[in-house]
Design a protein around this motif. Structure first.
Motif, PDB file in Angstrom:
ATOM      1  N   VAL A  21       0.839  -1.209   0.000  1.00 10.83           N
ATOM      2  CA  VAL A  21       0.000   0.000   0.000  1.00 10.83           C
ATOM      3  C   VAL A  21       0.869   1.252   0.000  1.00 10.83           C
ATOM      4  O   VAL A  21       0.615   2.208  -0.749  1.00 10.83           O
ATOM      5  N   ALA A  22       1.903   1.251   0.847  1.00 17.32           N
ATOM      6  CA  ALA A  22       2.808   2.400   0.876  1.00 17.32           C
ATOM      7  C   ALA A  22       3.516   2.575  -0.464  1.00 17.32           C
ATOM      8  O   ALA A  22       3.736   3.706  -0.924  1.00 17.32           O
ATOM      9  N   GLY A  23       3.860   1.469  -1.117  1.00 16.46           N
ATOM     10  CA  GLY A  23       4.491   1.544  -2.429  1.00 16.46           C
ATOM     11  C   GLY A  23       3.562   2.138  -3.481  1.00 16.46           C
ATOM     12  O   GLY A  23       4.004   2.900  -4.345  1.00 16.46           O
ATOM     13  N   LEU A  24       2.274   1.800  -3.411  1.00 14.65           N
ATOM     14  CA  LEU A  24       1.316   2.378  -4.353  1.00 14.65           C
ATOM     15  C   LEU A  24       1.201   3.889  -4.174  1.00 14.65           C
ATOM     16  O   LEU A  24       1.148   4.646  -5.153  1.00 14.65           O
ATOM     17  N   LEU A  25       1.162   4.330  -2.918  1.00 15.70           N
ATOM     18  CA  LEU A  25       1.103   5.766  -2.651  1.00 15.70           C
ATOM     19  C   LEU A  25       2.377   6.464  -3.134  1.00 15.70           C
ATOM     20  O   LEU A  25       2.325   7.552  -3.717  1.00 15.70           O
ATOM     21  N   GLY A 115      10.538   5.672  11.189  1.00 18.41           N
ATOM     22  CA  GLY A 115      11.352   6.882  11.200  1.00 18.41           C
ATOM     23  C   GLY A 115      12.838   6.578  11.199  1.00 18.41           C
ATOM     24  O   GLY A 115      13.623   7.224  10.490  1.00 18.41           O
ATOM     25  N   ALA A 116      13.234   5.579  11.997  1.00 13.92           N
ATOM     26  CA  ALA A 116      14.644   5.194  12.024  1.00 13.92           C
ATOM     27  C   ALA A 116      15.082   4.617  10.686  1.00 13.92           C
ATOM     28  O   ALA A 116      16.199   4.877  10.214  1.00 13.92           O
ATOM     29  N   ALA A 117      14.214   3.828  10.052  1.00 11.60           N
ATOM     30  CA  ALA A 117      14.556   3.246   8.749  1.00 11.60           C
ATOM     31  C   ALA A 117      14.714   4.340   7.696  1.00 11.60           C
ATOM     32  O   ALA A 117      15.657   4.318   6.898  1.00 11.60           O
ATOM     33  N   PHE A 118      13.800   5.298   7.672  1.00 10.47           N
ATOM     34  CA  PHE A 118      13.907   6.397   6.707  1.00 10.47           C
ATOM     35  C   PHE A 118      15.190   7.183   6.915  1.00 10.47           C
ATOM     36  O   PHE A 118      15.875   7.557   5.955  1.00 10.47           O
ATOM     37  N   ARG A 218      15.581  16.264  -6.801  1.00 15.06           N
ATOM     38  CA  ARG A 218      16.036  15.789  -5.499  1.00 15.06           C
ATOM     39  C   ARG A 218      14.958  15.917  -4.430  1.00 15.06           C
ATOM     40  O   ARG A 218      14.781  15.020  -3.585  1.00 15.06           O
ATOM     41  N   LEU A 219      14.210  16.999  -4.454  1.00 14.72           N
ATOM     42  CA  LEU A 219      13.120  17.156  -3.494  1.00 14.72           C
ATOM     43  C   LEU A 219      12.018  16.133  -3.753  1.00 14.72           C
ATOM     44  O   LEU A 219      11.409  15.618  -2.814  1.00 14.72           O
ATOM     45  N   ALA A 220      11.765  15.832  -5.031  1.00 12.93           N
ATOM     46  CA  ALA A 220      10.770  14.807  -5.349  1.00 12.93           C
ATOM     47  C   ALA A 220      11.217  13.438  -4.844  1.00 12.93           C
ATOM     48  O   ALA A 220      10.410  12.678  -4.286  1.00 12.93           O
ATOM     49  N   SER A 221      12.490  13.118  -5.025  1.00  9.36           N
ATOM     50  CA  SER A 221      13.015  11.837  -4.534  1.00  9.36           C
ATOM     51  C   SER A 221      12.889  11.750  -3.017  1.00  9.36           C
ATOM     52  O   SER A 221      12.480  10.714  -2.470  1.00  9.36           O
ATOM     53  N   LEU A 222      13.242  12.835  -2.348  1.00  9.40           N
ATOM     54  CA  LEU A 222      13.134  12.853  -0.886  1.00  9.40           C
ATOM     55  C   LEU A 222      11.686  12.749  -0.446  1.00  9.40           C
ATOM     56  O   LEU A 222      11.359  12.040   0.521  1.00  9.40           O
ATOM     57  N   GLY A 223      10.784  13.423  -1.143  1.00  6.60           N
ATOM     58  CA  GLY A 223       9.371  13.369  -0.783  1.00  6.60           C
ATOM     59  C   GLY A 223       8.768  11.986  -0.982  1.00  6.60           C
ATOM     60  O   GLY A 223       7.940  11.539  -0.176  1.00  6.60           O
ATOM     61  N   VAL A 224       9.178  11.306  -2.049  1.00  2.00           N
ATOM     62  CA  VAL A 224       8.661   9.954  -2.298  1.00  2.00           C
ATOM     63  C   VAL A 224       9.074   9.009  -1.172  1.00  2.00           C
ATOM     64  O   VAL A 224       8.269   8.216  -0.664  1.00  2.00           O
ATOM     65  N   GLN A 225      10.333   9.084  -0.759  1.00  2.00           N
ATOM     66  CA  GLN A 225      10.804   8.231   0.325  1.00  2.00           C
ATOM     67  C   GLN A 225      10.114   8.580   1.650  1.00  2.00           C
ATOM     68  O   GLN A 225       9.754   7.697   2.427  1.00  2.00           O
ATOM     69  N   THR A 230       6.399   7.089   5.872  1.00  2.00           N
ATOM     70  CA  THR A 230       5.316   7.589   6.726  1.00  2.00           C
ATOM     71  C   THR A 230       4.069   6.731   6.570  1.00  2.00           C
ATOM     72  O   THR A 230       3.431   6.345   7.563  1.00  2.00           O
ATOM     73  N   ALA A 231       3.710   6.427   5.321  1.00  2.00           N
ATOM     74  CA  ALA A 231       2.546   5.580   5.079  1.00  2.00           C
ATOM     75  C   ALA A 231       2.750   4.189   5.664  1.00  2.00           C
ATOM     76  O   ALA A 231       1.833   3.608   6.268  1.00  2.00           O
ATOM     77  N   PHE A 232       3.952   3.646   5.495  1.00  2.00           N
ATOM     78  CA  PHE A 232       4.209   2.321   6.058  1.00  2.00           C
ATOM     79  C   PHE A 232       4.073   2.329   7.572  1.00  2.00           C
ATOM     80  O   PHE A 232       3.461   1.423   8.150  1.00  2.00           O
ATOM     81  N   GLY A 233       4.655   3.337   8.236  1.00  2.00           N
ATOM     82  CA  GLY A 233       4.576   3.387   9.689  1.00  2.00           C
ATOM     83  C   GLY A 233       3.150   3.465  10.187  1.00  2.00           C
ATOM     84  O   GLY A 233       2.769   2.780  11.157  1.00  2.00           O
TER      85      GLY A 233
END
Length: 265
Positions: A21-25, A115-118, A218-225, A230-233
């Motif tokens: 689900v987090a991957g789809l988002l 959060g730690a994983a990110f 770069r901001l898009a890459s950071l936002g995707v991660q 966040t969605a996964f957590g």
């Protein structure tokens, strides 16, 4: 809190589902926000290649995968596989941390793990070796750049694990708060030294490449991660709470009910 093998297996499945689900988002955000900057970078690269070809400096290469496939099916496949894999690993880390990072609820534990994983898997390596779009850097050095990035990930995760172990051992002496601050500070210091010692990315950004486009990518890459973790957590925390709630409910004593007593006539 001790978790049985069946509970760990269930958490693993829930973690992989949460990763889907987090991957789809994350795919949706990457497609809407990240793909335009990639298209602009590719257009710039193609214009430079066409100019070089006109002067006999480059040869046209056959495109193995078309751009529409890359931006849809290819992107979705990559993000989903990434989400499922890291979701499974994060769920196992959650099972290890459950009950060992203080008396906090499963949702809070899932948030801490995410959060730690990110931070360790993406943010810290990103600060040293930020992502770059097409037309930036020499294609011949992609292998070297990829190796350095993964080396930074391994080092970041290893230092984080050592910091957690050190914090647990210091807790009886310094207290939980002071031990956590000391362990976190140690992680920051070690990673700062590592950033200084590890080789820099010698593939400098070309002066002709638009700075706004680079930062947009770069901001898009950071936002995707950030969205992915966040969605996964949040999703995995809710699922883990439902998995672990029956176990706590079974441990609770059953209420005593009174039965009416028939009076003797």
């Amino acid at each position: 809190m001790q978790t049985s093998t069946s509970t760990v297996r269930t958490l693993l499945v829930r973690g992989m589902l949460a990763g889907v689900v987090a991957g789809l988002l994350a795919f949706a955000l990457a497609y809407v926000v990240g793909e335009p900057s990639i298209d602009s970078s590719i257009a710039l690269e193609e214009s430079q290649a066409a100019s070089a070809h006109e002067h006999g400096q480059a040869e046209e290469e056959e495109e193995l995968v078309t751009r529409p496939v890359q931006s849809t099916f290819g992107l979705a496949t990559g993000v989903l596989v990434y989400g499922v894999a890291l979701g499974g690993i994060a769920s196992l880390a959650f099972a290890v941390c459950l009950g060992r990072v203080g008396r906090i609820r499963p949702r809070a534990t899932a948030a801490l793990v995410a959060g730690a994983a990110f931070t360790t898997v993406y943010l810290v390596p990103f600060l040293k070796y930020p992502a770059t779009p097409p037309a930036v850097g020499n294609p011949d050095t992609i292998g070297k750049r990829t190796t350095l990035f993964f080396l930074m990930i391994v080092l970041s995760v290893l230092v984080a694990v050592i910091a957690v172990i050190a914090g647990r051992r210091l807790a009886p002496t310094l207290g939980n708060w002071n031990a956590t601050v000391a362990a976190g500070g140690g992680y920051v210091v070690v990673m700062a030294v590592a950033c200084l010692l590890l080789p820099a990315n010698t593939d400098a950004v070309k002066e002709t490449f638009p700075a706004a486009l680079l930062w947009e990518f770069r901001l898009a890459s950071l936002g995707v991660q950030a969205l992915l973790w966040t969605a996964f957590g949040l999703i995995f925390g809710a699922l883990a709470e439902r998995v672990l709630r029956p176990a706590r409910a079974q441990d609770a004593p059953e209420p005593v009910t009174s039965t009416p007593v028939a009076r003797a006539g």
